[in-house]
Design a protein around this motif. Structure first.
Motif, short mmCIF file in Angstrom:
data_model
loop_
_atom_site.label_atom_id
_atom_site.label_comp_id
_atom_site.label_asym_id
_atom_site.label_seq_id
_atom_site.Cartn_x
_atom_site.Cartn_y
_atom_site.Cartn_z
N VAL A 99 0.84 -1.20 0.00
CA VAL A 99 0.00 0.00 0.00
C VAL A 99 0.87 1.25 0.00
CG1 VAL A 99 -1.71 1.29 1.33
CG2 VAL A 99 -1.91 -1.18 1.15
N THR A 100 0.53 2.17 -0.91
CA THR A 100 1.25 3.44 -1.01
C THR A 100 0.25 4.58 -0.94
OG1 THR A 100 2.92 2.37 -2.40
CG2 THR A 100 2.89 4.77 -2.40
N HIS A 101 0.57 5.62 -0.17
CA HIS A 101 -0.28 6.79 -0.03
C HIS A 101 0.29 7.93 -0.88
CE1 HIS A 101 -2.49 5.47 3.73
NE2 HIS A 101 -1.58 4.52 3.56
N TYR A 102 -0.62 8.69 -1.49
CA TYR A 102 -0.22 9.82 -2.33
C TYR A 102 -1.00 11.07 -1.95
CZ TYR A 102 2.21 6.69 -5.46
OH TYR A 102 3.10 5.79 -5.98
N THR A 103 -0.39 12.21 -2.24
CA THR A 103 -1.10 13.48 -2.20
C THR A 103 -0.84 14.16 -3.53
OG1 THR A 103 -1.54 15.49 -0.94
CG2 THR A 103 0.76 14.81 -1.12
N CYS A 104 -1.84 14.91 -3.98
CA CYS A 104 -1.73 15.59 -5.27
C CYS A 104 -2.42 16.94 -5.19
CB CYS A 104 -2.37 14.74 -6.36
SG CYS A 104 -2.24 15.46 -8.02
N ASP A 105 -1.66 18.00 -5.45
CA ASP A 105 -2.23 19.33 -5.54
C ASP A 105 -2.48 19.66 -7.01
OD1 ASP A 105 -2.30 19.93 -2.83
OD2 ASP A 105 -0.28 20.79 -2.84
N VAL A 106 -3.67 20.15 -7.30
CA VAL A 106 -4.01 20.61 -8.64
C VAL A 106 -3.89 22.13 -8.62
CG1 VAL A 106 -5.76 20.69 -10.44
CG2 VAL A 106 -5.55 18.65 -9.00
N LEU A 107 -2.90 22.63 -9.34
CA LEU A 107 -2.59 24.07 -9.33
C LEU A 107 -3.15 24.77 -10.55
CD1 LEU A 107 1.18 23.87 -8.33
CD2 LEU A 107 -0.77 24.29 -6.83
N ARG A 108 -3.70 25.97 -10.33
CA ARG A 108 -4.08 26.84 -11.44
C ARG A 108 -2.82 27.54 -11.95
NH1 ARG A 108 -9.06 30.29 -8.96
NH2 ARG A 108 -7.23 31.44 -8.26
N ALA A 109 -2.94 28.23 -13.07
CA ALA A 109 -1.78 28.94 -13.64
C ALA A 109 -1.29 30.05 -12.73
CB ALA A 109 -2.14 29.50 -15.02
N ASP A 110 -2.17 30.58 -11.86
CA ASP A 110 -1.73 31.63 -10.93
C ASP A 110 -0.99 31.06 -9.72
OD1 ASP A 110 -3.78 30.56 -9.37
OD2 ASP A 110 -5.02 32.37 -9.40
N VAL A 113 -3.80 26.65 -5.35
CA VAL A 113 -4.31 25.28 -5.35
C VAL A 113 -5.82 25.29 -5.57
CG1 VAL A 113 -4.51 23.13 -4.05
CG2 VAL A 113 -2.45 24.52 -3.83
N ALA A 114 -6.27 24.61 -6.62
CA ALA A 114 -7.70 24.49 -6.90
C ALA A 114 -8.30 23.30 -6.17
CB ALA A 114 -7.93 24.35 -8.40
N ALA A 115 -7.51 22.23 -6.01
CA ALA A 115 -7.98 21.04 -5.32
C ALA A 115 -6.79 20.26 -4.77
CB ALA A 115 -8.78 20.15 -6.26
N THR A 116 -7.03 19.56 -3.68
CA THR A 116 -6.05 18.63 -3.14
C THR A 116 -6.70 17.26 -3.12
OG1 THR A 116 -4.95 20.29 -1.78
CG2 THR A 116 -4.66 18.01 -1.13
#
Length: 132
Positions: A99-110, A113-116
């Motif tokens: 099992v592996t855990h991940y985090t991902c930030d979705v960044l806008r061009a500015d 962070v739009a979503a985590t």
């Protein structure tokens, strides 16, 4: 690593960078194509982008005869997105044998962070990996 995947190609995702247990995937958004009822980019689209980055990151850890599947995925939406270039940056936060855990930030061009998105991915081996 198989890339582009069918869904990534369909949605126009592009790998920006890849490293052991990490990946950045980008896409240009357009509310006319990716929008919801409010006229912003649909949250499910942001989640799919993050999932693609997480899957790409995890594929860098696979060995011969292994494959993987997501067993948990959670999203927190922080800001709206309209026409923009988004980059999803995924990295592992814990890497176990299965099992592996991940985090991902979705960044806008500015740069905001739009979503985590967090995800848990299970590595499959032997018979469990066959045909996947």
């Amino acid at each position: 690593m198989r890339y582009p995947t069918a869904i990534s190609e369909l949605l126009g995702f592009e790998i920006r960078s890849v490293g052991p247990g990490s990946a950045s995937v980008a896409v240009d958004t357009d509310p006319a194509r990716h929008g919801n009822q409010q006229g912003t980019v649909h949250g499910g689209f942001l989640v799919e982008l993050a999932d693609a980055a997480i899957g790409t990151a995890h594929s860098t850890l696979m060995h011969e005869g292994e494959t993987f599947t997501s067993i948990d995925l959670r999203a927190t939406f922080l800001r709206p997105v309209w026409a923009d270039t988004l980059v999803a940056n995924a990295s592992r936060t814990h890497h176990g044998r299965t099992v592996t855990h991940y985090t991902c930030d979705v960044l806008r061009a500015d740069g905001k962070v739009a979503a985590t998105v967090t995800s848990i991915v299970m590595t499959l081996r032997g018979e469990a990996a066959l045909g996947r």
